[in-house]
Scaffold this motif. Structure first.
Motif, PDB file in Angstrom:
ATOM      1  N   SER A 168       0.849  -1.181   0.000  1.00  0.00           N
ATOM      2  CA  SER A 168       0.000   0.000   0.000  1.00  0.00           C
ATOM      3  C   SER A 168       0.894   1.243   0.000  1.00  0.00           C
ATOM      4  N   HIS A 169       0.269   2.423  -0.001  1.00  0.00           N
ATOM      5  CA  HIS A 169       1.034   3.679  -0.025  1.00  0.00           C
ATOM      6  C   HIS A 169       0.574   4.570   1.119  1.00  0.00           C
ATOM      7  N   HIS A 261      -0.290  -2.703  -7.723  1.00  0.00           N
ATOM      8  CA  HIS A 261      -1.051  -1.782  -6.872  1.00  0.00           C
ATOM      9  C   HIS A 261      -1.130  -0.457  -7.620  1.00  0.00           C
ATOM     10  N   ALA A 263      -3.203   3.549  -7.696  1.00  0.00           N
ATOM     11  CA  ALA A 263      -4.035   4.488  -6.942  1.00  0.00           C
ATOM     12  C   ALA A 263      -3.893   5.884  -7.531  1.00  0.00           C
ATOM     13  N   ARG A 264      -4.838   6.758  -7.188  1.00  0.00           N
ATOM     14  CA  ARG A 264      -4.776   8.176  -7.509  1.00  0.00           C
ATOM     15  C   ARG A 264      -4.470   8.934  -6.227  1.00  0.00           C
ATOM     16  N   LEU A 265      -3.476   9.844  -6.284  1.00  0.00           N
ATOM     17  CA  LEU A 265      -2.954  10.471  -5.084  1.00  0.00           C
ATOM     18  C   LEU A 265      -3.279  11.961  -5.034  1.00  0.00           C
ATOM     19  N   SER A 270      -4.664  13.746   2.241  1.00  0.00           N
ATOM     20  CA  SER A 270      -3.996  12.738   3.064  1.00  0.00           C
ATOM     21  C   SER A 270      -3.289  13.322   4.268  1.00  0.00           C
TER      22      SER A 270
END
Length: 307
Positions: A168-169, A261, A263-265, A270
């Motif tokens: 994960s990130h 994996h 994702a859009r960051l 966050s």
């Protein structure tokens, strides 16, 4: 006379969900089977199902999975669910499982008043092999639970060391540098990821000079070796990094299987704009104190004497 205990709050599983015959994933035991024999069968089935991908052990049904009267909800003075827990925990290591107690046959046979059908659902395990209380390892072979040969036991032990990594990130403020934001790629499992390839896309113009050096290849990311990289300053993170950045991570397990994996960051979603205890927060607090003192002095000068 001891009353039957109330039905515990257990996950629902209707009798109609059961298959109509035994298989590698289902084993049935009749209501006529005594609890001593059921305990032996359940313990070995727990080992067998856990070692070969999971399955159902159902008590209180015939060979076709239809209720044939059901079993007691008490074993002596012990609730049936507690008895099941004790039996399953004779297996080392104890497998992951859920218990389902069913009191409605739903058209599949008959369950007598006060009785139930008990299904123990075993899940695929990464901690194979699981040993039963007779110090033997079992597997499912068709519709039967049978002892595993030594070569299979050795293979199961080898499999334990080749688990599935989970990546994960995360964003964080860099330790010791409160103005810097870091992007981390971390594992959520004990199994390390190897040959990890990290790539970013759709970054802000400020980040393009960094993006051209991607993708990065990290040999190993594990529970004790996470990977972090500086990506922005805290006060203008969105402008420097971007608001809809694409993250792509490709990685392998120890057996060479490939995983991904994506994702859009967005950093602002966050991280808070200020973190307690940071330099920025201290400056803001001092500025607010100075403003408060100035306002208090102004009010004192404007207030009538004696008020």
């Amino acid at each position: 006379m001891i009353d039957s205990p109330a039905m515990p709050d257990l996950p629902a599983l209707p009798l109609t969900a059961f298959p109509d015959r035994e298989s590698a994933g289902a084993e049935f035991k009749s209501s006529l089977t005594g609890f001593t024999e059921l305990g032996k069968k359940l313990c070995r089935a727990a080992s067998g199902f856990a070692n070969t991908g999971g399955g159902l052990f159902v008590m209180g049904v015939d060979d076709n999975g239809n209720a044939d009267g059901g079993i007691d909800r008490l074993v002596g003075r012990q609730p049936l669910t507690d008895w099941i827990d004790v039996v399953v925990h004779r297996v080392l290591p104890a497998p992951r499982y859920e218990v389902h107690l069913i009191d409605d046959a739903d058209g599949r046979g008959t369950i007598a008043p006060g009785q139930c059908v008990a299904a123990v659902e075993f899940f695929e395990s990464a901690l194979v092999p699981h040993m039963a209380d007779d110090e033997r390892y079992y597997i499912r072979a068709g519709a039967h639970t049978v002892p595993a040969g030594q070569y299979l036991v050795d293979a199961l032990y080898a499999k334990r060391g080749v688990g599935k990594p989970l990546i994960s990130h995360v964003f964080r403020v860099k330790p010791g540098f409160p103005g810097t934001v870091q992007l981390g790629v971390v594992t959520l499992s004990e199994t390390p990821a190897v040959q990890v390839r990290i790539d970013l896309s759709d970054t802000a113009p400020h980040f393009k000079s960094v993006e051209k050096h991607l993708p990065l290849t990290v040999p190993v990311i594990g529970s004790g070796t996470p990977f972090f990289m500086d990506v922005a300053t805290l006060h203008d993170a969105d402008e420097r990094f971007g608001t809809n950045v694409g993250l792509s991570v490709e990685y392998q397990d120890l057996a060479g299987n490939l995983y991904q994996h994506a994702a859009r960051l967005n950093i602002s979603d966050s991280l808070p704009p200020l973190s307690i205890g940071t330099e920025s927060n201290e400056k803001a607090a001092k500025a607010l104190e100075k403003i408060e003192r100035s306002l208090r002095e102004l009010l004192n000068r404007l207030a009538p004497d004696g008020d």
